[in-house]
Write a protein that holds these residues in place. Structure first.
Motif, short mmCIF file in Angstrom:
data_model
loop_
_atom_site.label_atom_id
_atom_site.label_comp_id
_atom_site.label_asym_id
_atom_site.label_seq_id
_atom_site.Cartn_x
_atom_site.Cartn_y
_atom_site.Cartn_z
N MET A 1 0.83 -1.17 0.00
CA MET A 1 0.00 0.00 0.00
C MET A 1 0.89 1.25 0.00
O MET A 1 1.85 1.33 0.73
CB MET A 1 -0.87 -0.04 1.24
CG MET A 1 -2.21 0.52 1.01
SD MET A 1 -3.35 0.42 2.41
CE MET A 1 -2.79 -0.84 3.43
N ILE A 2 0.54 2.20 -0.80
CA ILE A 2 1.32 3.44 -0.90
C ILE A 2 0.67 4.48 0.01
O ILE A 2 -0.53 4.70 -0.05
CB ILE A 2 1.36 3.95 -2.35
CG1 ILE A 2 2.04 2.92 -3.23
CG2 ILE A 2 2.06 5.28 -2.42
CD1 ILE A 2 2.02 3.29 -4.69
N GLN A 67 -8.07 1.26 -5.76
CA GLN A 67 -6.94 1.17 -4.83
C GLN A 67 -7.24 1.93 -3.53
O GLN A 67 -7.02 1.42 -2.43
CB GLN A 67 -5.70 1.73 -5.50
CG GLN A 67 -4.46 1.71 -4.65
CD GLN A 67 -3.28 2.38 -5.38
OE1 GLN A 67 -3.40 2.83 -6.51
NE2 GLN A 67 -2.15 2.43 -4.72
N LEU A 68 -7.75 3.14 -3.67
CA LEU A 68 -8.04 3.95 -2.49
C LEU A 68 -9.22 3.37 -1.69
O LEU A 68 -9.20 3.39 -0.45
CB LEU A 68 -8.31 5.40 -2.89
CG LEU A 68 -7.10 6.17 -3.42
CD1 LEU A 68 -7.51 7.54 -3.95
CD2 LEU A 68 -6.03 6.29 -2.35
N ILE A 69 -10.22 2.88 -2.38
CA ILE A 69 -11.36 2.28 -1.69
C ILE A 69 -10.94 1.02 -0.94
O ILE A 69 -11.41 0.76 0.16
CB ILE A 69 -12.52 2.00 -2.67
CG1 ILE A 69 -13.14 3.33 -3.11
CG2 ILE A 69 -13.57 1.09 -2.04
CD1 ILE A 69 -14.17 3.22 -4.22
N GLN A 70 -10.03 0.28 -1.53
CA GLN A 70 -9.52 -0.91 -0.85
C GLN A 70 -8.79 -0.51 0.44
O GLN A 70 -8.92 -1.15 1.47
CB GLN A 70 -8.59 -1.69 -1.76
CG GLN A 70 -8.14 -3.01 -1.16
CD GLN A 70 -7.31 -3.82 -2.16
OE1 GLN A 70 -6.83 -3.29 -3.15
NE2 GLN A 70 -7.14 -5.10 -1.87
N ILE A 79 -14.11 9.17 -1.89
CA ILE A 79 -13.00 8.82 -2.79
C ILE A 79 -13.45 8.92 -4.23
O ILE A 79 -12.79 9.56 -5.06
CB ILE A 79 -12.44 7.42 -2.47
CG1 ILE A 79 -11.70 7.45 -1.13
CG2 ILE A 79 -11.54 6.92 -3.59
CD1 ILE A 79 -11.33 6.08 -0.59
N SER A 80 -14.57 8.30 -4.55
CA SER A 80 -15.07 8.32 -5.93
C SER A 80 -15.29 9.75 -6.41
O SER A 80 -14.88 10.12 -7.52
CB SER A 80 -16.38 7.54 -6.03
OG SER A 80 -16.15 6.18 -5.79
N ALA A 81 -15.91 10.56 -5.58
CA ALA A 81 -16.20 11.94 -5.96
C ALA A 81 -14.91 12.75 -6.15
O ALA A 81 -14.77 13.48 -7.13
CB ALA A 81 -17.09 12.61 -4.91
#
Length: 179
Positions: A1-2, A67-70, A79-81
């Motif tokens: 994860m970054i 990736q961010l949602i995970q 995140i989506s928005a």
């Protein structure tokens, strides 16, 4: 994860590298007369050479969002928005790729050649070639594979027959049996 800090550093590096490259593109573009660049833009438009890159930003958006949602599943809507909002801001940079493509084509072809390319690929025949050319090429490659297999088979068969005949001709005839 970054981590976001690491992503921020990566983004900074990317921006700096992009600025350096954009400066190089601007310098290259200055070497090419405006009419020549315009002819290149029209040719790349007729050819549709940059169309395949239209999906890059949406693909990056999908990948980054996933990736961010995970990493932060409880922030899915935010995140989506936010990713979509930021992507829309970057969409205008697609023009940078068009300019780069124009410079590349202007360097590779004269303005007259670019005008001829545009005229041909803007015609119905040119459009048909762009549309059906890949299909014809695929079919040609299939035919070439079949032809190659036939040639290889026939060469092997004929070479073997020829060698066998040669070897048989060089062997001494069996002597007649003595009574």
């Amino acid at each position: 994860m970054i981590s976001f800090t690491r992503m921020g550093r990566f983004a900074s590096i990317a921006v700096i590298a992009g600025s350096v490259m954009l400066g190089a593109v601007s310098a290259k573009a200055q070497d090419v007369p405006a009419e020549h660049l315009q002819a290149a833009r029209e040719a790349i438009s007729a050819l549709g050479v940059t169309n395949r890159f239209d999906a890059i930003l949406p693909n990056i958006v999908d990948r980054l969002t996933a990736q961010l949602i995970q990493a932060y599943p409880n922030l899915q809507d935010v995140i989506s928005a936010k990713v979509e909002e930021e992507a829309l801001k970057l969409a205008a940079r697609r023009a940078d790729l068009e300019r780069e493509a124009a410079v590349v084509y202007a360097k590779a072809f004269t303005a007259a050649e670019l005008n001829e390319i545009t005229a041909f690929y803007g015609s119905e025949t040119g459009k048909k070639l762009l549309k059906d050319g890949p299909i014809a090429t695929r079919e040609l490659l299939k035919a070439a594979d079949i032809w190659t297999a036939g040639i290889a088979r026939d060469l092997e068969q004929q070479a073997n027959e020829s060698l066998l005949a040669e070897v048989q001709a060089e062997q001494p005839a069996p002597e007649a049996a003595q009574p």
